[in-house]
Motif scaffolding. Structure first.
Motif, mmCIF file in Angstrom:
data_model
loop_
_atom_site.group_PDB
_atom_site.id
_atom_site.type_symbol
_atom_site.label_atom_id
_atom_site.label_comp_id
_atom_site.label_asym_id
_atom_site.label_seq_id
_atom_site.Cartn_x
_atom_site.Cartn_y
_atom_site.Cartn_z
ATOM 1 N N MET A 1 0.820 -1.227 0.000
ATOM 2 C CA MET A 1 0.000 0.000 0.000
ATOM 3 C C MET A 1 0.853 1.277 0.000
ATOM 4 N N THR A 2 2.058 1.230 0.600
ATOM 5 C CA THR A 2 2.684 2.463 1.057
ATOM 6 C C THR A 2 3.209 3.404 -0.026
ATOM 7 N N ALA A 3 4.138 2.919 -0.875
ATOM 8 C CA ALA A 3 4.844 3.842 -1.769
ATOM 9 C C ALA A 3 3.859 4.619 -2.631
ATOM 10 N N ASN A 4 2.894 3.936 -3.221
ATOM 11 C CA ASN A 4 1.918 4.607 -4.079
ATOM 12 C C ASN A 4 1.076 5.588 -3.297
ATOM 13 N N HIS A 5 0.729 5.197 -2.070
ATOM 14 C CA HIS A 5 -0.190 6.037 -1.314
ATOM 15 C C HIS A 5 0.423 7.360 -0.914
ATOM 16 N N ARG A 6 1.706 7.371 -0.727
ATOM 17 C CA ARG A 6 2.372 8.618 -0.347
ATOM 18 C C ARG A 6 2.048 9.731 -1.357
ATOM 19 N N THR A 7 1.976 9.395 -2.634
ATOM 20 C CA THR A 7 1.736 10.424 -3.658
ATOM 21 C C THR A 7 0.300 10.952 -3.605
ATOM 22 N N GLU B 1 8.610 11.036 34.039
ATOM 23 C CA GLU B 1 9.944 11.647 34.247
ATOM 24 C C GLU B 1 10.977 11.254 33.190
ATOM 25 N N ARG B 2 10.556 10.692 32.067
ATOM 26 C CA ARG B 2 11.508 10.326 31.020
ATOM 27 C C ARG B 2 10.989 10.801 29.673
ATOM 28 N N TRP B 3 11.923 11.048 28.734
ATOM 29 C CA TRP B 3 11.513 11.413 27.371
ATOM 30 C C TRP B 3 11.219 10.169 26.550
ATOM 31 N N HIS B 4 10.119 10.256 25.828
ATOM 32 C CA HIS B 4 9.676 9.184 24.940
ATOM 33 C C HIS B 4 9.439 9.765 23.537
ATOM 34 N N ILE B 5 9.290 8.903 22.559
ATOM 35 C CA ILE B 5 8.789 9.352 21.256
ATOM 36 C C ILE B 5 7.493 8.593 20.979
ATOM 37 N N ARG B 6 6.608 9.240 20.233
ATOM 38 C CA ARG B 6 5.373 8.556 19.833
ATOM 39 C C ARG B 6 5.357 8.460 18.313
ATOM 40 N N VAL B 7 5.259 7.245 17.795
ATOM 41 C CA VAL B 7 5.202 7.101 16.337
ATOM 42 C C VAL B 7 3.768 6.820 15.906
ATOM 43 N N SER B 8 3.371 7.461 14.812
ATOM 44 C CA SER B 8 2.068 7.222 14.197
ATOM 45 C C SER B 8 2.277 6.405 12.937
ATOM 46 N N CYS B 9 1.283 5.599 12.584
ATOM 47 C CA CYS B 9 1.372 4.779 11.375
ATOM 48 C C CYS B 9 0.134 5.010 10.515
ATOM 49 N N GLN B 10 0.336 5.598 9.360
ATOM 50 C CA GLN B 10 -0.761 5.834 8.424
ATOM 51 C C GLN B 10 -0.370 5.154 7.102
ATOM 52 N N VAL B 11 -1.296 5.015 6.186
ATOM 53 C CA VAL B 11 -1.027 4.188 4.995
ATOM 54 C C VAL B 11 0.134 4.697 4.145
#
Ligand SMILES: Cc1ncc(COP(=O)(O)O)c(C=O)c1O
Length: 386
Positions: free
Chosen positions: A1-7, A354-364
């Motif tokens: 799904m991914t590469a095409n959907h980016r466009t 009390e700690r730094w985190h990252i939050r990742v999102s996942c979309q198509v």
């Protein structure tokens, strides 16, 4: 799904965009549809905003209601979840000594709304401290139920939490609170489009969701659903001509405003529906589970929730490895900018326990390479001063 959907989206070339969760991102066709509505409004201002406004909004509400299983009469369009929650708090009759209750996973803007409301009513505001790691929905339920009291006037629960990206068992929480006579407001800012959602089945007193996040509608499209037995008491923040003429009518007209985001929302739902809602949800969830595990294995940090993804939707939060997890606030801000400027990675840094985190999102439009780029950039930053 991914590469095409980016466009099909408008995101800048070269950016690994791992923050769909903050403000969403619209596909090109939805952007065009909104512009088209703006042109139509300017071509016929009175015809559209005056005579046809109600019918146009009614038509736009139909597919929203179908997707999220809400009767159109039971919800109104608002600009965002913050607005919806402010409307509820402004209308509630809160007595001195009442308690407004939520959890430490609450979104900060809503924390401020609740504090403000409590202060004005001489009520109290309290957060239930639900520490991570969290192993099950039952653990969340137990923590919440143990903290209800006779003074609890309203409980606010996130459907998908912002700092920790966890899916809370809202249906069970609402049922347990209902049996004690406590109303629940569900902050579902992230839920529409991310989860297979039946708002009516949850049976909360109030439910708000953003359509501009995971349903990919234009920014400024959200809704407030209110259970029929609570509708008479709830009004929009803007009191206008139709006060007292019914919940739906009051929300439809809140003074002159740009309704193009609402009118373009069906186009977003069609677009995502054509990709296949269940396929989109499954793919985004699978990617979040994979990214969560991959970061955990690379960094050897304590996970916030089970690695099988049983408490995740389409986002995951992971603690940064040492020494990054212990950065000062200003260093964290610089680090986020560094990731964007030097590595073209957009990802939120989150302070949790009390700690730094990252939050990742996942979309198509995302693929595994985006998260591997993040892991590589973080590894490189530990060895070199960024
Ligand atoms: C859980 C939660 N609630 C509320 C909001 C506020 O959304 P908005 O800014 O669209 O009102 C957010 C935004 O990210 C959120 O994550």
């Amino acid at each position: 799904m991914t590469a095409n959907h980016r466009t099909l989206w408008m995101l800048k070339d070269g950016i690994a965009f791992l923050n769909h969760g903050s403000f969403g991102a619209v596909p090109r066709c939805v952007f065009d549809e909104q512009n088209d509505w703006r042109r139509r409004i300017e071509a016929e201002p009175v015809e559209i905003l005056g005579r046809r406004c109600r019918d146009l909004l009614a038509a736009a509400k139909i597919p929203v209601g179908q997707l999220l299983r809400m009767r159109p009469d039971d919800f109104g369009f608002v600009t965002n979840a913050t607005e919806a929650i402010n409307a509820v708090f402004r209308c509630l009759k809160i007595n001195s000594g009442d308690e407004l209750l939520t959890t430490t996973h609450v979104y900060n803007a809503i924390r401020q709304t609740m504090r403000f409301t409590a202060e004005r009513a001489s009520a109290t505001y309290r957060e239930i401290d639900i520490r991570t790691p969290i192993y099950s929905g039952q653990q969340i339920m137990d923590a919440i139920l143990a903290n209800l009291s006779d003074r609890t006037r309203l409980l606010v629960i996130d459907h998908v939490t912002s700092p920790t990206a966890l899916v809370f068992p809202v249906e069970q929480i609402v049922a347990a609170c209902g049996s004690r006579g406590i109303d629940v407001l569900i902050d579902g800012a992230h839920a529409p489009g991310m989860l297979d959602l039946s708002v009516t089945a949850i049976h909360a007193a109030y439910y708000t969701g953003n359509l501009h996040k995971w349903a990919c509608a234009p920014k400024g499209s959200a809704f407030l659903w209110v259970r029929p037995d609570r509708q008479a008491d709830i009004h929009p923040n803007i009191i206008s001509h139709h006060l007292g003429q019914g919940f739906g009518r009051e929300f439809d007209w809140q003074g002159t405003r740009d309704i193009s985001a609402f009118l373009a929302t069906p186009c977003a739902l069609d677009f995502m529906g054509d990709l296949g809602w269940s396929e989109v949800r499954r793919q985004n969830h699978d990617l979040a589970v994979w990214a969560h595990q991959m970061l955990f294995e690379k960094w050897n940090v304590p996970p916030l929730s089970p690695l099988d993804g049983s408490l995740l939707g389409s986002m995951a939060t992971a603690q940064l490895p040492a020494p990054l997890c212990d950065m000062a606030e200003d260093a964290a801000q610089r680090f986020q900018q560094f990731l964007y400027d030097e590595h073209q990675i957009e990802v939120p840094l989150i302070r949790w326990q009390e700690r730094w985190h990252i939050r990742v999102s996942c979309q198509v439009y995302n693929g595994p390479e985006d998260y591997l780029r993040l892991a590589g950039a973080i590894d490189g930053s530990i060895s070199s001063a960024f």
